[in-house]
Design an enzyme around this catalytic site. Structure first.
Site, short mmCIF file in Angstrom:
data_model
loop_
_atom_site.label_atom_id
_atom_site.label_comp_id
_atom_site.label_asym_id
_atom_site.label_seq_id
_atom_site.Cartn_x
_atom_site.Cartn_y
_atom_site.Cartn_z
N GLY A 14 0.79 -1.24 0.00
CA GLY A 14 0.00 0.00 0.00
C GLY A 14 0.81 1.28 0.00
O GLY A 14 0.31 2.32 0.43
N ASN A 16 1.71 3.04 -2.61
CA ASN A 16 1.06 3.99 -3.52
C ASN A 16 -0.22 4.55 -2.90
O ASN A 16 -0.52 5.73 -3.06
CB ASN A 16 0.76 3.33 -4.86
CG ASN A 16 1.98 3.28 -5.76
OD1 ASN A 16 2.72 4.24 -5.86
ND2 ASN A 16 2.21 2.13 -6.38
N ARG A 93 -5.18 -8.57 -9.34
CA ARG A 93 -6.21 -9.42 -9.94
C ARG A 93 -6.63 -8.86 -11.29
O ARG A 93 -6.65 -7.65 -11.50
CB ARG A 93 -7.44 -9.52 -9.02
CG ARG A 93 -7.12 -10.23 -7.74
CD ARG A 93 -8.30 -10.84 -7.05
NE ARG A 93 -7.81 -11.80 -6.06
CZ ARG A 93 -7.64 -13.08 -6.29
NH1 ARG A 93 -7.95 -13.60 -7.46
NH2 ARG A 93 -7.16 -13.88 -5.35
N HIS A 111 1.94 0.94 -13.55
CA HIS A 111 2.71 -0.27 -13.87
C HIS A 111 4.20 0.05 -13.82
O HIS A 111 4.64 1.08 -14.35
CB HIS A 111 2.33 -0.77 -15.27
CG HIS A 111 3.04 -2.03 -15.65
ND1 HIS A 111 2.70 -3.25 -15.12
CD2 HIS A 111 4.08 -2.27 -16.49
CE1 HIS A 111 3.50 -4.19 -15.62
NE2 HIS A 111 4.35 -3.61 -16.45
#
EC number: 2.1.2.2
Length: 210
Positions: A14, A16, A93, A111
Site C-alpha cells: 500500500g 502507492n 487481480r 505499472h
C-alpha cells in the site's frame, strides 16, 4: 468545487495508496478517497487505509464462483458511493468487463515498466533479465487487456550497472509515488482527454510537472 471521488484497489503493502492519502491530506491532491478495495484482509494496505480514515471493502475471491460475481458486488458498492475514478495501485487481480465497461476511461493503473515493454507481473525483474538500460513507470487507462490500455503518462528510470532487483524496485516505486498522484491531479482538474488510444494532457499541466 466538488472533489473527485476515487476508489483505490490494492493487494499488498500500500505504498502507492499511502502516497495518495498523504497528498490528499496535505492538499496536494484535491480528491476524496472514498474507498479502498482489497482482496486480502491481512494486507498492510488495509491498516494504512484505516489509519487514514478511509473506508475499506475487503472481499475473499475464493468465496465467489467467478471474478464477475465479486466484481458485480464491488460495482454496486462503487455506484452507491458515487465513485468517479478507480485507481489500481498494486491490485493483483485481472479486471473483467463487469468493471471495465462502466468505468472505461475512468479506471487507471500504475505499472512498473515503460509499456508496452514488460507487461504483466514482475515488470522490474523482466527489465533486469532483458538487460535494458532504461525502464520506468507507466500510468494508463484500463481496457481489460494485460496492461494494454491507452497510456496517460510515463517517466523513465535508469537501470544502473550491477543493479539488484531490490535497488531498482526502490527507485521505480519512488517514481510511482510521484507520478500517480500527479496523473490523478490532472484528471481531477479536467486536463486529461482520451481519444481512442491517444491521451492528451493539457500543456500547462505538463509544464507544471517539472
Amino acid at each position: 468545487m466538488k472533489k473527485l471521488k476515487i476508489a483505490v484497489f490494492a493487494s499488498g503493502q500500500g505504498t502507492n495508496f499511502q502516497a495518495l492519502a498523504d497528498a490528499a491530506a496535505d492538499g496536494r491532491l484535491d480528491v476524496d478517497i472514498e474507498l479502498l478495495v482489497c482482496d486480502k484482509a491481512a494486507a498492510p494496505v488495509v491498516a494504512r487505509a484505516e489509519q487514514a480514515g478511509v473506508d475499506v471493502y475487503v472481499f475473499t475471491p475464493k468465496a465467489y464462483p467467478s471474478r464477475e460475481a465479486y466484481e458485480t458486488e464491488i460495482l454496486a458498492e462503487l455506484q452507491r458511493r458515487g465513485v468517479e475514478l478507480i485507481v489500481l495501485a498494486g491490485y493483483m487481480r485481472i479486471i473483467t468487463q463487469v468493471l471495465v465497461e462502466p468505468f472505461y476511461g475512468r479506471m487507471i493503473n500504475v505499472h512498473p515498466a515503460l509499456l508496452p515493454a514488460f507487461p504483466g507481473v514482475n515488470g522490474i525483474r523482466q527489465a533486469l533479465d532483458y538487460g535494458v538500460k532504461v525502464t520506468g513507470v507507466t500510468v494508463h487507462y484500463v481496457d481489460g487487456g494485460m496492461d494494454s490500455g491507452p497510456i496517460i503518462a510515463q517517466r523513465a528510470v535508469e537501470v544502473l550497472d550491477g543493479d539488484s532487483e531490490e535497488a531498482l524496485r526502490a527507485r521505480v516505486h519512488k517514481v510511482e509515488r510521484e507520478l500517480l498522484p500527479w496523473v490523478i491531479a490532472q484528471i481531477a482538474s479536467g486536463r486529461v482527454e482520451l481519444n481512442g488510444r491517444q491521451v492528451t494532457v493539457a500543456a500547462e499541466a505538463m509544464r507544471s510537472e517539472g
